[in-house]
Design an enzyme around this catalytic site. Structure first.
Site, PDB file in Angstrom:
ATOM      1  N   ASP A   1       3.814  -3.967  -5.817  1.00 26.51           N
ATOM      2  CA  ASP A   1       4.401  -5.242  -5.376  1.00 26.51           C
ATOM      3  C   ASP A   1       5.921  -5.154  -5.378  1.00 26.51           C
ATOM      4  O   ASP A   1       6.588  -5.638  -4.450  1.00 26.51           O
ATOM      5  CB  ASP A   1       3.968  -6.390  -6.309  1.00 26.51           C
ATOM      6  CG  ASP A   1       2.576  -6.917  -5.968  1.00 26.51           C
ATOM      7  OD1 ASP A   1       2.026  -6.522  -4.922  1.00 26.51           O
ATOM      8  OD2 ASP A   1       2.041  -7.727  -6.758  1.00 26.51           O
TER       9      ASP A   1
ATOM     10  N   GLU B   1       0.827  -1.214   0.000  1.00 27.76           N
ATOM     11  CA  GLU B   1       0.000   0.000   0.000  1.00 27.76           C
ATOM     12  C   GLU B   1       0.859   1.262   0.000  1.00 27.76           C
ATOM     13  O   GLU B   1       0.546   2.238  -0.691  1.00 27.76           O
ATOM     14  CB  GLU B   1      -0.949   0.014   1.208  1.00 27.76           C
ATOM     15  CG  GLU B   1      -1.984  -1.105   1.205  1.00 27.76           C
ATOM     16  CD  GLU B   1      -2.880  -1.071  -0.027  1.00 27.76           C
ATOM     17  OE1 GLU B   1      -3.178   0.046  -0.512  1.00 27.76           O
ATOM     18  OE2 GLU B   1      -3.260  -2.143  -0.522  1.00 27.76           O
TER      19      GLU B   1
HETATM   20 ZN   LIG Z   1      -2.533  -2.452  -4.642  1.00 22.87          ZN
END
Ligand SMILES: [Zn+2]
Length: 429
Positions: free
Chosen positions: A372, A291
């Site tokens: 990611d 996030e």
């Molecule tokens: Zn995401």
């Protein structure tokens, strides 16, 4: 320069032509949406009996079947939703629904209040039409698969609160927009855009502190291993927030999640209680790092800029259409005013902007890969992989989406692709 571009269309371009263009785009969009749903449902059904090899050691056949059944149920309901929305759109436009609403309100109210009544009536109608399917989703599908935690009482209390809040905030905003449209001359769309953008920024700023607590309880994250890890991660990433909170997501659903709200110094990090009970601290840390990646890679800012650019484009376009008689008549309305222009435009716009869907989804998936990669850099890729597998399993998300459906709609890349990328990054570091 003041002549709207559509006034230059040849006189042969009449109401009927526009009706035909609208109907053709409507049929094409509807056809593609239903076709993609059908493919998706069939693809999942045909892969129901076999866990994909990459997941064979992590996901049981039972979990895999459960995800398939849940996803198929949801997509069947989505097919029904698409059909209902399409029927409502036709009924309101060419079916004469809006014309009837106009005939009802025009003799009773003037100016801005006529506009407000039209827009609120329309919201009420579409809310009522959507209600049975929402109930079916929550109390049949979610309940059948063990995700529903809501009672009927809570469902209707939420609905009442949302409607009151919507009316309280919506009424002055709609009145202001309608007033600007009438009072600001040819450049009204620019003034409406400035007002709309300012209103949205304000809403984002007050949402975490004023609005979200009306629906959920937020308690500060407890001291302990989890909090220490999260704070160390924030320090490592140079991120400041005005608080770490746990939200009682379990009040409504057993799906787990984590998110950020607000912006500037009013940013909050919110964990669903359902996420914290399922993931261990290193996994939560990895999810949070993902996030944070969205912030650090400026995805949030980019999304805002695109949203503002999009609303400017659409308002400009509406500025070009608002005086064209064929725009109203071609959609089944024999009157012409600012409220009708707004309503018609936002009703039929999705029919014409459908080709943007796969572009937006592709951009979103690219952002997910970047987030990611950020998480793999600042936390452990392996922890994120374990968290993802758990979340896919516990949320009964399918591991075998139809590739074309996924390309079109999915905001997140398929699990197998995300994990493959993360494994590469994990082995590199
Ligand atoms: Zn995401």
């Amino acid at each position: 320069m003041k002549t709207p571009i559509f006034a230059q269309l040849p006189p042969t371009f009449v109401t009927q032509d526009f009706t035909q263009i609208f109907l053709a785009c409507f049929a094409l969009t509807l056809g593609i949406r239903l076709w993609l749903k059908r493919r998706h449902i069939r693809f999942i059904a045909s892969h129901r009996e076999q866990v994909p090899v990459e997941f064979a050691e992590r996901i049981t056949l039972d979990s895999h079947r459960r995800a398939a059944d849940y996803t198929i149920d949801r997509n069947k309901a989505a097919v029904l939703g698409i059909a209902i929305d399409a029927g409502l759109l036709l009924a309101l436009t060419l079916g004469g629904g809006l014309a009837a609403l106009h005939a009802f309100w025009a003799p009773r109210l003037d100016g801005l209040f006529y506009g407000l009544a039209m827009i609120f009536s329309l919201m009420l109608i579409s809310g009522l039409v959507d209600l049975p399917l929402s109930l079916y989703r929550q109390f049949v599908i979610e309940a059948r698969h063990g995700f529903n935690r809501m009672t009927l009482g809570l469902f209707f209390a939420d609905l009442l609160k949302q409607s009151l809040l919507g009316a309280l905030i919506g009424a002055p905003v709609i009145l202001a927009v309608l007033w600007l449209m009438g009072a600001m001359g040819d450049l009204w769309w620019l003034y409406v855009w400035l007002f709309w953008s300012a209103f949205n920024l304000l809403l984002m700023f007050v949402y975490p502190t004023w609005i979200a607590p009306l629906f959920n309880k937020f308690v500060p994250l407890e001291e302990g291993d989890m909090k220490a890890r999260v704070e160390a991660l924030l320090a490592r990433c140079g991120f400041r927030s005005s608080g770490l909170f746990v939200m009682d997501g379990s009040k409504r659903s057993s799906h787990g999640n984590a998110y950020f709200t607000g912006f500037g110094d009013n940013k909050r990090i919110v964990f669903f209680d359902t996420l914290l009970t399922r993931l261990d601290p290193p996994e939560v840390e990895a999810v949070l790092a993902h996030e944070l990646g969205h912030f650090r890679r400026r995805h949030v800012a980019k999304r805002l800029v695109m949203m503002f650019a999009g609303s400017l484009t659409f308002l400009w376009l509406l500025g070009q259409l608002i005086d064209a008689p064929w725009f109203y008549a071609g959609l089944g309305v024999d009157a012409q005013n600012t409220a009708l222009a707004l309503i018609l435009f936002f009703l039929v716009m999705p029919v014409f902007t459908f080709p943007l869907t796969p572009l937006m989804s592709t951009l979103s998936r690219r952002h997910e890969f970047e987030a990611d990669a950020y998480a793999a850099e600042h936390a452990a890729a392996d922890d994120l992989i374990r968290a993802l597998v758990k979340l896919y399993r516990d949320n009964a998300a399918t591991l075998t989406p139809d590739p074309l459906h996924s390309l079109f709609y999915d905001s997140h890349p398929p699990a197998a692709q995300r994990i493959a990328h993360l494994q590469q990054q994990g082995s590199r570091s």
